[in-house]
Scaffold this motif. Structure first.
Motif, PDB file in Angstrom:
ATOM      1  N   UNK A 199       0.888  -1.246  -0.054  1.00 52.80           N
ATOM      2  CA  UNK A 199       0.029   0.070   0.125  1.00 52.80           C
ATOM      3  C   UNK A 199       0.860   1.328  -0.129  1.00 52.80           C
ATOM      4  N   UNK A 200       0.503   2.134  -0.771  1.00 48.64           N
ATOM      5  CA  UNK A 200       1.167   3.419  -1.031  1.00 48.64           C
ATOM      6  C   UNK A 200       0.813   4.212   0.372  1.00 48.64           C
ATOM      7  N   UNK A 201      -0.221   4.110   0.874  1.00 53.56           N
ATOM      8  CA  UNK A 201      -0.789   5.129   1.834  1.00 53.56           C
ATOM      9  C   UNK A 201      -0.733   4.029   3.311  1.00 53.56           C
ATOM     10  N   UNK A 202       0.047   4.781   4.011  1.00 55.63           N
ATOM     11  CA  UNK A 202      -0.005   3.758   5.334  1.00 55.63           C
ATOM     12  C   UNK A 202       1.364   3.186   5.316  1.00 55.63           C
ATOM     13  N   UNK A 203       1.121   1.983   5.838  1.00 53.67           N
ATOM     14  CA  UNK A 203       2.228   1.058   6.130  1.00 53.67           C
ATOM     15  C   UNK A 203       2.477  -0.211   5.211  1.00 53.67           C
ATOM     16  N   UNK A 204       3.600  -0.182   4.543  1.00 57.60           N
ATOM     17  CA  UNK A 204       3.812  -1.452   3.721  1.00 57.60           C
ATOM     18  C   UNK A 204       4.649  -2.612   4.468  1.00 57.60           C
ATOM     19  N   UNK A 205       4.836  -2.099   5.832  1.00 56.48           N
ATOM     20  CA  UNK A 205       5.829  -3.227   6.659  1.00 56.48           C
ATOM     21  C   UNK A 205       5.149  -4.559   6.709  1.00 56.48           C
ATOM     22  N   UNK A 206       3.779  -4.683   6.578  1.00 60.54           N
ATOM     23  CA  UNK A 206       3.062  -5.801   6.755  1.00 60.54           C
ATOM     24  C   UNK A 206       3.325  -7.012   5.478  1.00 60.54           C
ATOM     25  N   UNK A 207       3.590  -6.284   4.609  1.00 61.73           N
ATOM     26  CA  UNK A 207       4.003  -7.260   3.539  1.00 61.73           C
ATOM     27  C   UNK A 207       5.459  -7.475   2.910  1.00 61.73           C
ATOM     28  N   UNK A 208       6.246  -6.688   3.590  1.00 65.38           N
ATOM     29  CA  UNK A 208       7.778  -6.511   3.331  1.00 65.38           C
ATOM     30  C   UNK A 208       8.319  -8.006   3.511  1.00 65.38           C
ATOM     31  N   UNK A 209       9.163  -8.391   2.526  1.00 70.29           N
ATOM     32  CA  UNK A 209       9.830  -9.569   2.689  1.00 70.29           C
ATOM     33  C   UNK A 209      11.312  -9.198   2.494  1.00 70.29           C
ATOM     34  N   UNK A 210      11.752  -8.238   1.842  1.00 71.34           N
ATOM     35  CA  UNK A 210      13.205  -7.986   1.742  1.00 71.34           C
ATOM     36  C   UNK A 210      13.476  -6.774   0.775  1.00 71.34           C
ATOM     37  N   UNK A 211      14.330  -6.187   1.297  1.00 70.49           N
ATOM     38  CA  UNK A 211      14.669  -4.980   0.667  1.00 70.49           C
ATOM     39  C   UNK A 211      16.141  -4.736  -0.012  1.00 70.49           C
ATOM     40  N   UNK A 212      16.198  -3.851  -0.867  1.00 72.05           N
ATOM     41  CA  UNK A 212      17.773  -3.494  -1.307  1.00 72.05           C
ATOM     42  C   UNK A 212      17.842  -1.990  -1.400  1.00 72.05           C
ATOM     43  N   UNK A 213      18.486  -1.484  -0.471  1.00 74.92           N
ATOM     44  CA  UNK A 213      18.601   0.042  -0.247  1.00 74.92           C
ATOM     45  C   UNK A 213      19.921   0.714  -0.720  1.00 74.92           C
TER      46      UNK A 213
END
Length: 110
Positions: free
Chosen positions: A13-27
């Motif tokens: 979701x672009x609004x609110x928190x997307x942390x619930x679905x986050x599996x992995x990131x590359x920053x």
């Protein structure tokens, strides 16, 4: 200008928190990834040319499946070490997305 990547188990979701679905990131490779992808023809038939370096782009698992070969080809042709590392991360996340049902790869541009 940089592009960060996040793999999500479902549509983030672009609004609110997307942390619930986050599996992995590359920053850590944002600028190098943006430079590597800037070499692509934006009007071409490839999927990675769709990535907006200034906005957000989402790939679902089917689009990630198609883009895997593009990323591998770019990585093999790349001679810049930073861009090569960025493309390697991208290839890993595209593979994970392509093999995870219902997942999305989120390209977050500056």
């Amino acid at each position: 200008m940089g592009i960060e990547l996040e793999l999500h188990s479902g549509r983030p979701t672009r609004k609110g928190s997307s942390c619930d679905t986050l599996l992995r990131g590359s920053y850590q490779h944002g600028e190098a990834l943006a430079r590597a992808l800037s070499t692509l023809d934006r009007r071409g038939s490839g999927k990675l040319g769709w990535v907006d370096p200034y906005g957000d782009t989402l790939f679902n698992e089917q689009e990630a499946h198609v883009a895997r070969q593009e990323a591998a080809t770019l990585e093999q042709a790349c001679t810049d070490a930073q861009q090569k590392a960025a493309l390697s991360d991208l290839a890993e996340l595209l593979e994970a997305c392509a093999t995870t049902p219902g997942s999305y790869l989120w390209f977050m541009g500056d």
